[in-house]
Every structure is written in structure tokens, then in C-alpha cells.
Design a protein around this motif. Structure first.
Motif, PDB file in Angstrom:
ATOM      1  N   PRO A  99      -3.154  -0.926   5.386  1.00 23.82           N
ATOM      2  CA  PRO A  99      -1.936  -0.486   5.521  1.00 23.82           C
ATOM      3  C   PRO A  99      -1.287  -1.769   4.570  1.00 23.82           C
ATOM      4  CG  PRO A  99      -3.024  -0.902   7.606  1.00 23.82           C
ATOM      5  CD  PRO A  99      -3.964  -1.039   6.560  1.00 23.82           C
ATOM      6  N   SER A 100      -0.187  -1.302   3.822  1.00 25.24           N
ATOM      7  CA  SER A 100       0.618  -2.362   3.060  1.00 25.24           C
ATOM      8  C   SER A 100       1.213  -3.103   3.868  1.00 25.24           C
ATOM      9  CB  SER A 100       1.324  -1.446   1.858  1.00 25.24           C
ATOM     10  OG  SER A 100       2.063  -0.553   2.291  1.00 25.24           O
ATOM     11  N   PHE A 101       1.793  -2.790   4.923  1.00 24.41           N
ATOM     12  CA  PHE A 101       2.558  -3.663   5.949  1.00 24.41           C
ATOM     13  C   PHE A 101       2.668  -2.711   7.174  1.00 24.41           C
ATOM     14  CE2 PHE A 101       5.283  -0.942   3.377  1.00 24.41           C
ATOM     15  CZ  PHE A 101       6.124  -0.372   4.289  1.00 24.41           C
ATOM     16  N   GLY A 102       2.646  -3.475   8.225  1.00 21.97           N
ATOM     17  CA  GLY A 102       2.825  -2.756   9.637  1.00 21.97           C
ATOM     18  C   GLY A 102       1.563  -2.067   9.973  1.00 21.97           C
TER      19      GLY A 102
ATOM     20  N   CYS B  18      12.449  -0.846   7.209  1.00 25.73           N
ATOM     21  CA  CYS B  18      13.178  -1.721   7.591  1.00 25.73           C
ATOM     22  C   CYS B  18      12.625  -3.020   8.519  1.00 25.73           C
ATOM     23  CB  CYS B  18      14.319  -1.281   8.397  1.00 25.73           C
ATOM     24  SG  CYS B  18      15.682  -0.152   7.595  1.00 25.73           S
ATOM     25  N   ARG B  19      11.695  -2.391   9.031  1.00 21.34           N
ATOM     26  CA  ARG B  19      10.917  -3.308   9.854  1.00 21.34           C
ATOM     27  C   ARG B  19      10.150  -4.439   8.965  1.00 21.34           C
ATOM     28  NH1 ARG B  19       6.818  -0.363  12.873  1.00 21.34           N
ATOM     29  NH2 ARG B  19       5.339  -1.285  11.447  1.00 21.34           N
ATOM     30  N   ALA B  20       9.704  -3.899   8.088  1.00 21.19           N
ATOM     31  CA  ALA B  20       8.822  -4.967   7.015  1.00 21.19           C
ATOM     32  C   ALA B  20       9.768  -5.697   6.349  1.00 21.19           C
ATOM     33  CB  ALA B  20       8.144  -3.831   6.264  1.00 21.19           C
TER      34      ALA B  20
ATOM     35  N   LEU C 240      15.969 -10.841  13.712  1.00 21.33           N
ATOM     36  CA  LEU C 240      17.184 -10.538  14.120  1.00 21.33           C
ATOM     37  C   LEU C 240      17.864  -9.132  13.557  1.00 21.33           C
ATOM     38  CD1 LEU C 240      19.702 -11.507  16.159  1.00 21.33           C
ATOM     39  CD2 LEU C 240      20.467 -13.105  14.350  1.00 21.33           C
ATOM     40  N   VAL C 241      17.862  -9.161  12.325  1.00 18.28           N
ATOM     41  CA  VAL C 241      18.415  -8.036  11.707  1.00 18.28           C
ATOM     42  C   VAL C 241      18.033  -6.982  12.072  1.00 18.28           C
ATOM     43  CG1 VAL C 241      19.008  -7.228   9.302  1.00 18.28           C
ATOM     44  CG2 VAL C 241      19.101  -9.600   9.784  1.00 18.28           C
ATOM     45  N   LYS C 242      16.304  -7.010  12.014  1.00 19.58           N
ATOM     46  CA  LYS C 242      15.784  -5.779  12.589  1.00 19.58           C
ATOM     47  C   LYS C 242      16.037  -5.262  14.028  1.00 19.58           C
ATOM     48  CE  LYS C 242      11.484  -6.566  13.865  1.00 19.58           C
ATOM     49  NZ  LYS C 242      10.271  -6.933  13.929  1.00 19.58           N
TER      50      LYS C 242
END
Length: 559
Positions: free
Chosen positions: A17-20, A130-132, A137-139
């Protein structure tokens, strides 16, 4: 030299996984020493020699394997909310606003293709990126806003289906809302038999809508010159034309659709190579263009029917009164009075197909948004039930308390909420799809960047202006006491300032997370292995297939 060769032999291609979680990008990493099998020593499972060409399938078969996501997404442009704004635009202005529908769907094609490209190029859908990218807070704020957008989009779909059931079978609207929720879950259950079955059902419903509305057109026979002039000669004449044009645009571009399209394309196998990704993006663009062209024809038919009945020829006083306040429910009585009972029945069937099919896509969007932002691992049936329950609750409450009139007003409120929500999905998509850190060489060209940002910021600005002026106008003209107006102003105006600051933050914030990983160089034998289904025979130089996504593992992927 020997040391270098030994290191190379210790390299194997693994999905990292590159992220998440759930990434489908492939990266080369050091692992424990293993024995690799030479590519030329691997035989297919059916013991036949595999050709070393990467073009085993004809082009049309490759294209057909990518057909499906665009049709599912196009249903959002055919939902009951769109039908109501089409009916109102035709009743109030004849054919003059058809050019708005045309421009809106061209813009929708550009935006939807960006969403599809993001999913194909990164292996993540929009909510996961978006999660990454964003702080916690923004997420969470973006997640809440996306969930509200799903609920707002679902309101016209549920209420429209309930109206159709009421017209056809005289079922109370509140009972129709409950039946819509249950039937949607049953239809989504088709996915256990393969995503192709569900896509076939959606295609059938789309063509039922097309047949019904074109059947209505054959009754009313709109003037061809008026329809063509309305499509290609922009006009905003008459009272309320600007407001109706903005309502048409707001109903066409929906935020939850961007999350949905970027996720649906992940149900297709895409080779992890530059050519494979480029081919997939091209096929999805063609498919989306065809699906949205059908959506345009259906929207044009609705506007033409309403415009012809309400503005062409001699219009009786009773018909004019009905046209002045046309809704999804009252449109059936108008058509029945003017064209006969069969026309009303055909309209109800089309409305039923519209509401039921678009509610399926709304439920799908809710699943992907919840999974992407929160990384929730839930059973499919539980996630479906939760998403559907959250979405139909407001419609059910209003239908019970306010009846058909209250439900009709709720559709107007829902369209305003969707206009308000649009920047929080559109701006991240525009930024990510134009970013080298997210898309690598697949990022938008400078022409697409300029065109998409101009169109995106224009529609966002129009929506903000329209909502602001509508609120100020209501504040001035309402009959509430002055103290109540002051209190409302104190609460709402700071919220409007926060809203504008949030839009500015998303627009100018610099992307910080690198999510793009260079694909492997294409290898003919590896591509042959991929197409023949050999999943465990990849060596260091192979192009590994994209592994199944965790959130899509229950859907048998089409070959």
C-alpha cells in the motif's frame, strides 16, 4: 557484479500500500531470499503456449470489459431531482434553457472523467486520497459533508419513487419511502451474482426511462426548430430564468457522484503499466461520454414535453395554473389532463425507474465514502443497511408529517444542500487530478487544468452567489419578528464566512502526500500471464496484475 546480481535475485514484486489500505499499486521491495522461476519456464494452466503479445483481445472487447461504471454514474443525472428541475424549466421557459442542460452535461463529462482517471491512476478512490492527504480534523469534516451530500441526493430519489408508487398503486407516500429502501437493498443484493448483473439491470432501467419519455414526446410532438434553437442559442429571458438555470446546473453536478465514479472504476482489472492505465482512462472516457449522451437525450425529452404542454399552442387556464407550480407529483395530473391517463402511467413508470436506479447508486456512494474516509471494515449487508437507513430517515419523517406537499418542498431543500456541498468534493478532485504527486505522468494537461478550474470555480461561484442572495432575500421579505431576523443573521452570516474560508483553504492548500508510485516496465510475457490468469508466477521484471480491492472483493470482476 555478483553482489549486484544477488541483490536483484532477492527482489520480488509485492503489493504494498502506498498509503492507507487496499492499494492496488505495485512496488518492488527487498524480501527474504526466494527462488524465482524464469518467465520463459512458466507454462499456462491449460498447458498451451501463451503468445507474447499484449494485444490478445480485439479493441472492442477491451472496451466492453470497461463498460459499466459510466452507466451507473449517469443515473445521478437522471434522478427525480433532475426530472423536477427539467419539468419546471420547460413549464416556465419552454425550450429556452436546453442549452444549460447541454453545457451542464459537457462539464459533467469532464469532471467525471477526472474522477475515473484518479481512481485508475492511483488505485484509490477520491475519499481514500482525501483521507491520506488532509489532517484529521479536515478529513472528518469532509466525511460529514460527504455523508450529508449522500442523504441530500437520496431525498429526491426516495421521494420520487414513492410518488411513482402512489400514482401507479395509490400507496401512501410514507409507505412508498419504506418500500423504496427495502427494494434498493434487494436490488443491490444482485451484486453477489456479479457486478455485470447489476449493471445490466441499471442499463435496462435507463432504457425504460428513455422509452417512456420519448413515448411522451411522440404524443406532444415538440417543434424541432424550437428544440434546436433552445439547445444552441443561449437565452435567459423572462422572470426567474437565471434562478431556474442555476437550479438546472446544481441538479446536474452532484458531489457524491465524484466519489462514486472514482471507486467504480476499481472493479476493473488494469495492468500496472503506463499503457494499461492510459488505455483504461480512454475507455472509461468513451463509455462515460456515451452514457451521458443518453442522459442528455432523456433530460432534453423531459424539458421538451413540459415546454410543449405548457407553452406551445393554446394553453387552457387550468393547465396554466398547474404549469405555474409543477412538481414531480402534480406533473402526472397535468399529463393525464392534457394527454390522457396512459401518458400519466408512462410518466409514473419512468419516474419509478429513475428513483429506483438512482437510489442504488446513492447507496453505493455512501458505502465508498464511509469506507474511504473512515477505513471501516464492515460486512457488506451491514454497510448497505446502515447507509440506506441513514439516507431514508429524513424523507420518511417529512413524508409522515408533511405528506406529499412536505415531501415536495424537501426536494427543493435537498437541491440547495447539494449546491452548497459541491466545492468540498470538486476542489479536492481538481487539485488531485492536476497534481504530479498524486497522478504522476497521468496528471491533467495544462488545457484540461485551465478548462476544469474555470468551469469548476464558475459553478461554485454561481452557487454561492445564488444561495447568498436567496437567503438575504428571504431574510428581508419574511414575516418573522425583527428580533428573530437579527438572531438568524447573527448565526448564519458567521457560518457563511466559515464556508468561504473553507473553500479558500481547500483551493490554496499545497498537497503534501506523495501517493504515486512508478509502474513496472511492460513485459510481454508478464502481460500474457496477467491475461491468462496466472497470479503466482511473477518474477522481478513482470507487470503484476492489480490485486482485488478489499472493499470490492465480494464483486466478481468481469474478464
Amino acid at each position: 557484479m555478483a553482489s549486484s546480481q544477488q541483490k536483484e535475485s532477492q527482489m520480488s514484486i509485492v503489493a504494498t500500500p502506498s498509503f492507507g489500505s487496499g492499494s492496488n499499486r505495485i512496488a518492488a521491495v527487498n524480501t527474504a531470499k526466494i527462488t524465482t522461476i524464469p518467465a520463459d519456464a512458466v507454462k499456462p494452466q491449460n498447458h498451451r503456449e501463451v503468445p507474447t503479445t499484449t494485444d490478445q483481445k480485439p479493441g472492442w472487447r477491451k472496451f466492453l470489459s470497461h463498460v459499466g461504471p459510466g452507466f451507473l454514474v449517469s443515473l445521478a443525472y437522471l434522478d427525480p431531482g433532475n426530472l423536477e428541475t427539467d419539468l419546471q424549466a420547460g413549464a416556465n421557459h419552454g425550450f429556452e434553457l436546453l442549452w444549460v442542460v447541454l453545457i451542464g452535461l459537457i462539464f459533467a463529462l469532464i469532471i467525471q472523467s477526472l474522477a475515473a482517471n484518479l481512481g485508475v491512476s492511483t488505485g484509490k478512490h477520491l475519499s481514500e486520497v482525501c483521507r491520506a492527504e488532509y489532517p484529521k480534523l479536515v478529513k472528518y469534516c469532509l466525511w460529514l459533508l460527504a455523508e450529508v451530500a449522500v442523504i441530500a441526493a437520496d431525498i429526491p430519489e426516495v421521494i420520487g419513487t414513492a410518488f411513482a408508487l402512489n400514482i401507479l398503486f395509490h400507496i401512501p407516500v410514507w409507505a412508498g419511502v419504506l418500500l423504496t429502501g427495502l427494494s434498493t437493498l434487494l436490488l443491490i443484493g444482485l451484486q453477489r451474482y456479479g457486478v455485470r448483473k447489476l449493471e445490466l439491470l441499471i442499463a435496462i432501467l435507463v432504457f425504460v426511462m428513455a422509452a417512456c419519455f420519448f413515448g411522451e414526446m411522440s404524443y406532444v410532438k415538440p417543434p424541432a426548430t424550437g428544440v434546436l434553437k433552445g439547445m444552441f442559442v443561449p437565452k435567459l429571458n423572462g422572470q426567474g430564468a437565471t434562478g431556474d438555470a442555476i437550479a438546472l446546473l446544481g441538479a446536474l453536478v452532484m458531489p457524491h457522484n465524484l466519489f462514486l465514479h472514482s471507486a467504480l472504476v476499481l472493479s476493473r482489472k488494469v495492468p500496472n503499466s503506463v499503457r494499461g492505465i492510459n488505455d483504461a482512462c480512454r475507455y472509461f472516457l468513451i463509455e462515460s461520454g456515451f452514457a451521458l449522451f443518453i442522459s442528455f437525450l432523456i433530460n432534453m425529452a423531459v424539458v421538451s414535453v413540459s415546454g410543449t404542454v405548457c407553452t406551445v399552442g393554446h394553453v387552457s387556464e387550468s393547465t396554466a395554473d398547474q404549469c405555474s407550480d409543477i412538481t414531480l407529483n402534480s406533473a402526472s395530473f397535468l399529463l393525464q389532463n392534457v394527454l390522457g391517463k396512459s401518458s400519466s402511467t408512462i410518466y409514473a413508470i419512468a419516474l419509478l425507474a429513475s428513483g429506483q436506479s438512482s437510489s442504488i447508486t446513492g447507496t453505493y456512494a455512501g458505502q465508498f465514502i464511509m469506507q474511504g474516509f473512515l477505513d471501516l471494515k464492515m460486512k457488506t449487508w451491514m454497510r448497505n443497511l446502515m447507509t440506506r437507513s441513514i439516507a431514508i430517515t429524513p424523507s420518511l419523517i417529512v413524508a409522515i408529517i408533511g405528506g406529499p406537499q412536505g415531501a415536495g418542498r424537501l426536494i427543493i431543500i435537498a437541491s440547495m444542500i447539494l449546491s452548497f456541498e459541491l466545492p468540498f468534493a470538486l476542489i479536492p478532485l481538481l487539485k488531485f487530478s492536476s497534481s504530479t504527486t498524486k497522478m504522476g505522468p497521468h496528471k491533467n494537461s495544462i488545457y484540461i487544468i485551465v478548462i476544469s478550474w474555470i468551469l469548476g470555480l464558475s459553478i461554485i461561484g454561481i452557487n454561492i452567489y445564488y444561495l447568498s442572495t436567496a437567503f438575504v432575500g428571504w431574510l428581508i421579505d419574511n414575516n418573522l419578528p425583527k428580533v428573530a431576523n437579527v438572531f438568524i443573521g447573527i448565526v448564519v452570516f458567521p457560518l457563511m464566512a466559515v464556508y468561504i474560508l473553507a473553500v479558500i483553504y481547500l483551493t490554496f492548500r499545497k498537497d503534501r502526500v506523495v501517493t504515486y508510485i512508478e509502474p513496472q516496465k511492460p513485459d510481454p510475457m508478464a502481460q500474457a500471464h496477467l491475461e491468462s490468469g496466472l497470479h503466482n508466477s511473477f518474477g522481478p521484471g513482470d507487470v503484476a496484475p492489480v490485486p482485488f480491492r478489499d472493499d470490492l472483493a465480494h464483486i466478481p470482476l468481469p474478464e
